[in-house]
Design a protein around this motif. Structure first.
Motif, short mmCIF file in Angstrom:
data_model
loop_
_atom_site.label_atom_id
_atom_site.label_comp_id
_atom_site.label_asym_id
_atom_site.label_seq_id
_atom_site.Cartn_x
_atom_site.Cartn_y
_atom_site.Cartn_z
N PHE A 9 0.83 -1.20 0.00
CA PHE A 9 0.00 0.00 0.00
C PHE A 9 0.87 1.26 0.00
N THR A 10 2.01 1.21 0.65
CA THR A 10 2.92 2.36 0.65
C THR A 10 3.43 2.63 -0.76
N ALA A 11 3.77 1.58 -1.48
CA ALA A 11 4.25 1.74 -2.85
C ALA A 11 3.16 2.33 -3.74
N LEU A 12 1.94 1.82 -3.59
CA LEU A 12 0.83 2.36 -4.39
C LEU A 12 0.56 3.81 -4.04
N GLY A 13 0.65 4.15 -2.76
CA GLY A 13 0.46 5.54 -2.35
C GLY A 13 1.51 6.44 -2.94
N CYS A 14 2.75 5.95 -3.03
CA CYS A 14 3.83 6.72 -3.63
C CYS A 14 3.53 7.00 -5.10
N ILE A 15 3.13 5.95 -5.82
CA ILE A 15 2.85 6.11 -7.25
C ILE A 15 1.68 7.06 -7.47
N ARG A 16 0.63 6.89 -6.67
CA ARG A 16 -0.54 7.77 -6.81
C ARG A 16 -0.17 9.22 -6.54
N SER A 17 0.77 9.45 -5.63
CA SER A 17 1.09 10.83 -5.24
C SER A 17 1.79 11.60 -6.35
N TRP A 18 2.59 10.90 -7.21
CA TRP A 18 3.31 11.65 -8.23
C TRP A 18 2.73 11.50 -9.63
N SER A 19 1.90 10.47 -9.85
CA SER A 19 1.39 10.23 -11.20
C SER A 19 0.19 11.13 -11.50
N GLN A 20 0.38 12.12 -12.35
CA GLN A 20 -0.72 12.97 -12.75
C GLN A 20 -1.76 12.19 -13.55
N ALA A 21 -1.31 11.16 -14.26
CA ALA A 21 -2.25 10.34 -15.03
C ALA A 21 -3.25 9.65 -14.09
N LEU A 22 -2.75 9.13 -12.95
CA LEU A 22 -3.65 8.48 -12.00
C LEU A 22 -4.46 9.48 -11.20
N ARG A 23 -3.91 10.64 -10.95
CA ARG A 23 -4.60 11.64 -10.12
C ARG A 23 -5.77 12.29 -10.86
N LYS A 24 -5.59 12.55 -12.14
CA LYS A 24 -6.65 13.29 -12.84
C LYS A 24 -6.76 12.96 -14.32
N GLY A 25 -6.14 11.89 -14.77
CA GLY A 25 -6.15 11.57 -16.19
C GLY A 25 -7.45 10.96 -16.68
N ASP A 26 -7.62 11.02 -18.01
CA ASP A 26 -8.75 10.35 -18.65
C ASP A 26 -8.62 8.85 -18.48
N ILE A 27 -9.73 8.14 -18.69
CA ILE A 27 -9.71 6.69 -18.64
C ILE A 27 -10.27 6.14 -19.94
N TRP A 35 -2.85 11.74 -18.96
CA TRP A 35 -2.89 13.16 -18.65
C TRP A 35 -1.74 13.85 -19.40
N GLU A 36 -2.10 14.71 -20.36
CA GLU A 36 -1.11 15.39 -21.19
C GLU A 36 -0.16 14.36 -21.80
N GLU A 37 1.13 14.43 -21.52
CA GLU A 37 2.09 13.51 -22.13
C GLU A 37 2.29 12.23 -21.32
N GLU A 38 1.68 12.16 -20.15
CA GLU A 38 1.87 10.99 -19.29
C GLU A 38 0.76 9.97 -19.50
N SER A 39 1.15 8.72 -19.64
CA SER A 39 0.18 7.65 -19.83
C SER A 39 0.57 6.46 -18.98
N MET A 40 -0.42 5.80 -18.38
CA MET A 40 -0.16 4.59 -17.60
C MET A 40 -1.19 3.54 -17.98
N LEU A 41 -0.72 2.35 -18.27
CA LEU A 41 -1.57 1.22 -18.61
C LEU A 41 -1.72 0.33 -17.38
N VAL A 42 -2.94 0.18 -16.93
CA VAL A 42 -3.25 -0.62 -15.74
C VAL A 42 -3.81 -1.95 -16.21
N ALA A 43 -3.16 -3.04 -15.83
CA ALA A 43 -3.57 -4.36 -16.31
C ALA A 43 -3.72 -5.32 -15.14
#
Length: 629
Positions: free
Chosen positions: A527-545, A561-569
């Motif tokens: 959960f700490t690792a996921l919290g870290c990723i959520r805190s800096w990833s603008q794609a996860l914070r406010k990106g389209d889905i 979000w803008e130039e950042e993209s994350m693929l969740v699988a």
């Protein structure tokens, strides 16, 4: 007739703009029936529900041909209307044949106010105050309610009725605001940005949902000075505070109702005198012993939220409860049983909250699709603007658990896309997403056992502990579900102790004390690792889905979000799977790179019960998530 190739209300090629629209929007509809159908006219019939069900018809004009299909298009003006529009599309042929599509929902909302983005972007942590952390064993002497205190933090909560056959919830463990302050750095390391407290005002039950005094912090928790200090220190660490507003009812034992005379009688309670200033707050069918109460529970007398003096006290007064605690340091309110509060009350509360703190947020407790919820015969205005900024997302929880327990990913996508189409974007991104709360069984137990086991006696559920096999299964599924929770639009909300491996069925077994020193360290690290990723990833914070795959056990979506993209699988199944890729990617959770060296295909391997957070290798942002896991 519901052929999506003719008309799909969730496709911008059929209805534009996508989803809910602000008032004043001109909505364009495009219908594409096959030419072989011989349709010569399409009629849009729209019923404006909040305008006395006024019906408007529009003829969609023939616009041309696309391949083997005719194209009909037309627009609908929403004007100043706010509410739901229910529409159908009737296709008519020259020979008198007709076919009807719908009915479909169009949500029209008021976007005149800006919804603060801070809540939906960050991680929320829900604390049940009595069970999170105590500094010392409190002395309940002098406190209202005849409380008892467990001497050991590891004891079990009382669940059996007393000698009168009543479950009174008067056993406390002594969690306090000072205890929470002691663990603020722990919460920040988890990535927490909002602390959501279950009620903290004086109340005789350990859950404190029967408020005794809105003006006082419960003395077992601390006092107002402690609360202000907590808010100050949390703000300094980059965290905000959300309070639980229980305004549909008060406690039987309270300064307002004073059913047993526990409170001083200088100002009598409603149950003591019909001349009490609080008497108009309640509805007595026979004073003083018969009155309206929440779900018929005598200890929670319902209030009349339209009573002027109650409105002044809670909302409208210069030093009202809503304003006072925001000025003391709180940043928002979660409204208990929001759909049992009149819309006018919620609107007034929302206005007062913004007056007291311009970026205050109001979140409502609603268990269903909040865009079309009917409560007490009234279609609610929860997310139409000026009411709730977002809602507790129980539809997400239900769909996620179903998927994690073996359900088809298509149903998860369908459920979530239905909400996305019905909700204003701000409400969708301000949703309080959770896998577990104080009102549901512990998610680890539910995922490990597979059901709430309500067919067994409550005594069985009280004593139940998972086997090693059940715990391992629940833990693997929880890690998968946590990735889904943290990667989805809206605020991921973590119920205290879920990250530590707490188990248990329903209340009070889901409200045991936090196991300090006995946490599941692997889960905490996850959960700490996921919290870290959520805190800096603008794609996860406010990106389209956008969904990439939703078929059986495999669920994949992209956040951009803008130039950042994350693929969740995710693969929730028992068999290995794979996901095609458009280029080399790196999994932030394991550090693996796909495709693997020497692989013949461009794909990511998805072993059973596995989740991946994949970013393009060329744009990889260093989070060092692997080291934290």
């Amino acid at each position: 007739m519901t052929n999506p190739f003719i008309f799909d209300p969730r496709d911008p090629e059929s209805k534009f703009p996508y989803g809910a629209v602000p008032a004043g929007t001109q909505v364009r509809f495009t219908v594409r029936p096959p030419r072989a159908g011989g349709y010569s006219r399409v009629i849009l019939t729209a019923r404006f529900e909040s305008r006395d069900n006024a019906v408007v018809e529009r003829i969609l004009l023939w616009h041309g041909i696309e391949g083997a299909r005719d194209v009909f298009t037309g627009t609908l003006e929403t004007g100043e209307y706010v509410g739901l529009v229910w529409y159908t599309l009737r296709l008519e042929g020259l020979d008198g044949r007709s076919a009807e599509l719908g009915k479909y929902q169009l949500t029209v909302y008021d976007d005149s106010e800006t919804v603060p983005g801070w809540f939906g972007e960050g991680l929320t942590y829900q604390i049940f105050p009595d069970r999170f952390r105590r500094r010392a064993i409190p002395d309940p002497t002098g406190m209202v309610g005849g409380r008892t205190v467990h001497q050991s933090w590891e004891e079990e909560p009382v669940y059996l009725p007393d000698e009168h056959g009543e479950i009174r919830n008067r056993d406390f463990f002594g969690g306090s605001l000072a205890g929470v302050r002691e663990k603020l750095t722990y919460l920040r390391r988890l990535g927490v940005e909002t602390i959501y407290f279950c009620p903290i005002f004086e109340g005789v039950e350990n859950h404190r949902y029967g408020t005794g005094d809105y003006e006082k912090i419960d003395p077992m928790l601390g006092d107002e000075a402690q609360f202000r200090l907590l808010c100050e220190e949390a703000h300094h660490l980059g965290m905000r505070i959300m309070l639980d507003g229980v305004f549909n009812h008060t406690g039987y034992i309270s300064r307002y109702f004073n059913g047993d005379g526990s409170y001083p009688s200088e100002v009598p309670g409603a149950a003591q005198s019909t001349e009490s200033p609080y008497y108009p707050w309640y509805h007595f069918t026979h004073w003083p012993d018969r009155y309206d109460s929440w779900w018929g529970i005598y200890s929670l007398p319902a209030v009349n939220e339209s009573e002027s003096t109650y409105l002044d006290y809670i909302i409208r007064g210069e030093n009202s409860i809503v304003k006072r605690w925001l000025r003391a340091g709180a940043d928002g309110w979660r409204l208990d049983v929001a759909d049992e509060l009149p819309d006018s009350f919620v609107h007034a509360l929302h206005t007062a909250a913004r007056e007291a703190k311009k970026d205050a947020v109001v979140i409502g407790e609603v268990w269903e699709d909040g865009s079309n919820k009917i409560a007490y015969g009234v279609r609610r205005k929860h997310i139409l603007g000026g009411h709730c900024d977002g809602l507790m997302n129980y539809p997400f929880r239900n769909a996620a658990i179903s998927y994690l327990l073996g359900g088809d990913a298509r149903w998860f996508r369908e459920t979530m896309e239905g909400l996305r189409a019905n909700y204003p974007s701000t409400a969708y991104y301000s949703a309080m997403n959770a896998l577990g709360t104080h009102d549901t069984p512990r998610i680890l137990t539910l995922l490990g056992v597979g059901s709430p086991c309500t067919e067994y006696p409550k005594s069985w559920r009280a004593d139940f502990r998972m086997s090693e096999e059940e715990y391992a299964r629940g833990k693997a599924r929880l890690k998968l579900g946590a990735v889904l929770l943290y990667a989805f639009p809206g605020s991921p909300t973590l119920y205290y102790g879920d990250e530590a491996g707490m188990e248990g069925f329903e209340d009070p077994f889901n409200r045991r004390t936090f196991p300090w020193g006995r946490e599941d360290s692997e889960l905490v690290s996850w959960f700490t690792a996921l919290g870290c990723i959520r805190s800096w990833s603008q794609a996860l914070r406010k990106g389209d889905i956008s969904y990439v795959e939703a078929d059986g056990p495999v669920l994949a979506f992209r956040r951009t979000w803008e130039e950042e993209s994350m693929l969740v699988a995710l693969n929730a199944g028992a068999e290995p799977a794979s996901l095609p890729l458009s280029g080399p990617m790196k999994d932030l959770l394991t550090g693996e790179v796909f495709p693997a060296p020497g692989a013949r295909t461009m794909e990511a391997a998805l072993p059973p019960c596995t989740a991946r957070l994949l970013v393009p290798l060329r744009l990889h942002l260093a989070c060092r998530a692997k080291e934290t896991i």
